[in-house]
Motif scaffolding. Structure first.
Motif, mmCIF file in Angstrom:
data_model
loop_
_atom_site.group_PDB
_atom_site.id
_atom_site.type_symbol
_atom_site.label_atom_id
_atom_site.label_comp_id
_atom_site.label_asym_id
_atom_site.label_seq_id
_atom_site.Cartn_x
_atom_site.Cartn_y
_atom_site.Cartn_z
ATOM 1 N N SER A 218 1.649 34.150 33.724
ATOM 2 C CA SER A 218 1.653 35.394 34.492
ATOM 3 C C SER A 218 0.358 36.169 34.290
ATOM 4 O O SER A 218 -0.318 36.038 33.265
ATOM 5 N N ALA A 219 0.018 37.007 35.281
ATOM 6 C CA ALA A 219 -1.222 37.788 35.209
ATOM 7 C C ALA A 219 -1.236 38.715 34.006
ATOM 8 O O ALA A 219 -2.251 38.852 33.315
ATOM 9 N N SER A 220 -0.106 39.375 33.736
ATOM 10 C CA SER A 220 -0.058 40.312 32.610
ATOM 11 C C SER A 220 -0.216 39.589 31.283
ATOM 12 O O SER A 220 -0.896 40.075 30.363
ATOM 13 N N SER A 221 0.389 38.398 31.160
ATOM 14 C CA SER A 221 0.264 37.625 29.925
ATOM 15 C C SER A 221 -1.171 37.143 29.728
ATOM 16 O O SER A 221 -1.705 37.185 28.610
ATOM 17 N N ILE A 222 -1.811 36.702 30.802
ATOM 18 C CA ILE A 222 -3.204 36.250 30.717
ATOM 19 C C ILE A 222 -4.098 37.398 30.267
ATOM 20 O O ILE A 222 -4.951 37.242 29.396
ATOM 21 N N ARG B 239 -11.494 45.044 27.652
ATOM 22 C CA ARG B 239 -10.364 45.903 27.994
ATOM 23 C C ARG B 239 -9.371 45.120 28.845
ATOM 24 O O ARG B 239 -9.763 44.342 29.727
ATOM 25 N N ARG B 240 -8.079 45.335 28.582
ATOM 26 C CA ARG B 240 -7.063 44.563 29.271
ATOM 27 C C ARG B 240 -7.129 44.770 30.786
ATOM 28 O O ARG B 240 -6.986 43.821 31.566
ATOM 29 N N ARG B 241 -7.361 45.999 31.233
ATOM 30 C CA ARG B 241 -7.393 46.255 32.673
ATOM 31 C C ARG B 241 -8.565 45.536 33.348
ATOM 32 O O ARG B 241 -8.467 45.118 34.501
ATOM 33 N N MET C 178 -9.909 40.780 36.875
ATOM 34 C CA MET C 178 -10.488 39.455 37.118
ATOM 35 C C MET C 178 -9.404 38.458 37.478
ATOM 36 O O MET C 178 -9.610 37.598 38.342
ATOM 37 N N VAL C 179 -8.238 38.559 36.831
ATOM 38 C CA VAL C 179 -7.125 37.667 37.142
ATOM 39 C C VAL C 179 -6.698 37.854 38.595
ATOM 40 O O VAL C 179 -6.526 36.880 39.345
ATOM 41 N N VAL C 180 -6.519 39.089 39.016
ATOM 42 C CA VAL C 180 -6.094 39.388 40.383
ATOM 43 C C VAL C 180 -7.132 38.869 41.383
ATOM 44 O O VAL C 180 -6.789 38.306 42.430
ATOM 45 N N GLU C 181 -8.403 39.050 41.050
ATOM 46 C CA GLU C 181 -9.486 38.580 41.932
ATOM 47 C C GLU C 181 -9.416 37.072 42.099
ATOM 48 O O GLU C 181 -9.547 36.541 43.211
ATOM 49 N N LEU C 182 -9.227 36.359 40.992
ATOM 50 C CA LEU C 182 -9.168 34.898 41.059
ATOM 51 C C LEU C 182 -7.900 34.409 41.743
ATOM 52 O O LEU C 182 -7.901 33.359 42.404
#
Length: 303
Positions: free
Chosen positions: A274-278, A289-291, A296-300
Motif C-alpha cells: 500500500s502507498a501508506s506502508s511504502i 519526510r513521509r509526505r 512520489m508514490v502517488v506520482e508513480l
C-alpha cells in the motif's frame, strides 16, 4: 501547500534525551518536561527512570511504533484543546529512526506549534568519534535484515560522495559488517558502541578487520553506529565502469539517491504494498519526510 501557522493554544515539545549518560540531560529538556501535561514516549519504563532522575514526575503515554498511529488522533485532540505534550525517544533525538515523526507530522498538519529541544544524537556523536572524514555524510538508519536486500541497498549507496552512517543492533551487527566487507572491501569502517557510557568503544579498520575482531567476542553489547568512509576517486572510477551513470557521482549523490528511492517504490508497488506502508517504510530508510515519499508514490502510481 502554502505557509502553515500554529492555530492551537496547545503545543508539542520534541525533547532530545541522553543516549547513555544521564549527565547529558539539559536544563532546557528538564524544563520542557516540567511544562508538559503528559510525556509521550516509546518505553514508559525508560522514560519513567529519566523523569525520576530529573525529579519531574509526569503522566506517561506509551507511543512506540506499534501503537503511535492509533493514538495520534487523540493526542492531537488534546493539544488542540490546549494541552502541552512532550515527546521523548528512549535515547537521542525523536524523529531520527523512531516513530516520533508520525506525531510531529500530525501536529503540524493540525496547526499545532511544534517546539524542538535539541539533545544528543548517536549518529553525529559516532561520526565525530570515528575520526572518519565528515565534510559530507549520509544517514541511512537501519539496513534491511535480509542479506540479499542488504547487499542491494549497499550497492545503491556505493556512489554516495560522503561517509555512510548506519544504526545496528548487537545481535545483527556481525552479519551487517560482513555485508560491508563484501560491498566496500577497501573502505575504512568504525564501529561505535556504548557511546557516552562507561564502556564506550570505537573499533576502526577495514570492514574485514572489524569483522575479525567481532568474531573473537562471545557477544557484543550496546546499541551500535557504523560509520563507513567515503568512496575514493579510484572507487568512483571503478563504479563508473561497472555501473553506467555512476561517473560524476561526487556531484550527483542526491539524484542517485532519488533514483534509488524511486526504484524501491516501483518494486514495492509491483509487490502490491500500500502507498501508506511504502511511505512509512521508505521515509525512514531514506531519511525523508513521509509526505514527500508519499507524493512520489502517488506520482508513480499515476504513471
Amino acid at each position: 501547500m502554502g505557509v502553515q501557522h500554529a492555530t492551537s493554544a496547545g503545543r508539542l515539545i520534541v525533547v532530545g534525551t541522553p543516549i547513555g549518560n544521564l549527565g547529558d540531560l539539559s536544563p532546557r529538556a528538564i524544563e520542557a518536561f516540567r511544562r508538559a501535561d503528559a510525556v509521550c514516549c516509546e518505553d514508559t519504563r525508560v522514560t519513567g527512570k529519566l523523569l525520576a532522575h530529573a525529579g519531574v514526575p509526569k503522566p506517561l503515554v506509551r507511543c512506540d511504533e506499534n501503537v503511535i498511529a492509533g493514538r495520534t488522533a487523540g493526542l492531537v485532540e488534546r493539544m488542540a484543546a490546549g494541552d502541552t505534550l512532550a515527546f521523548a525517544s528512549d535515547a537521542g533525538m525523536p524523529g531520527v529512526s523512531d516513530p516520533g515523526q508520525v506525531l510531529v507530522d500530525a501536529a503540524r498538519a493540525a496547526g499545532i506549534a511544534v517546539e524542538v529541544v535539541p539533545g544528543p544524537t548517536a549518529c553525529i556523536t559516532a561520526l565525530v568519534a570515528s575520526g572518519i572524514p565528515c565534510e559530507h555524510f549520509f544517514f541511512e538508519g537501519f539496513l534491511p535484515r535480509k542479506a540479499g536486500e542488504r547487499a542491494r541497498r549497499l550497492a545503491q549507496l556505493a556512489s554516495v560522495p560522503g561517509a555512510l552512517l548506519f544504526y545496528e543492533s548487537p545481535h545483527r551487527v556481525t552479519a551487517t559488517v560482513a555485508s560491508l566487507a563484501e560491498a566496500y572491501p577497501s573502505r575504512e569502517v568504525a564501529l561505535c558502541r556504548e557511546l557516552t557510557k562507561l564502556h564506550e568503544e570505537v573499533i576502526r579498520g577495514t570492514a574485514a578487520e572489524v569483522l575479525e575482531e567481532l568474531e573473537t567476542r562471545d557477544e557484543v553489547r550496546g546499541e551500535i553506529v557504523l560509520v563507513v568512509a567515503p568512496p575514493t576517486a579510484g572507487e568512483l572510477a571503478e563504479l563508473a565502469v561497472r555501473i553506467p551513470g555512476a561517473a560524476g557521482a561526487a556531484g550527483a549523490g542526491v539524484s542517485d539517491l532519488d533514483a534509488a528511492l524511486r526504484a524501491d517504490i516501483e518494486r514495492a508497488l509491483a509487490d502490491g504494498e500500500s502507498a501508506s506502508s511504502i511511505a512509512k517504510r521508505l521515509s525512514q530508510r531514506y531519511s525523508r519526510r513521509r509526505r514527500e515519499v508519499y507524493a512520489m508514490v502517488v506520482e508513480l502510481q499515476a504513471e
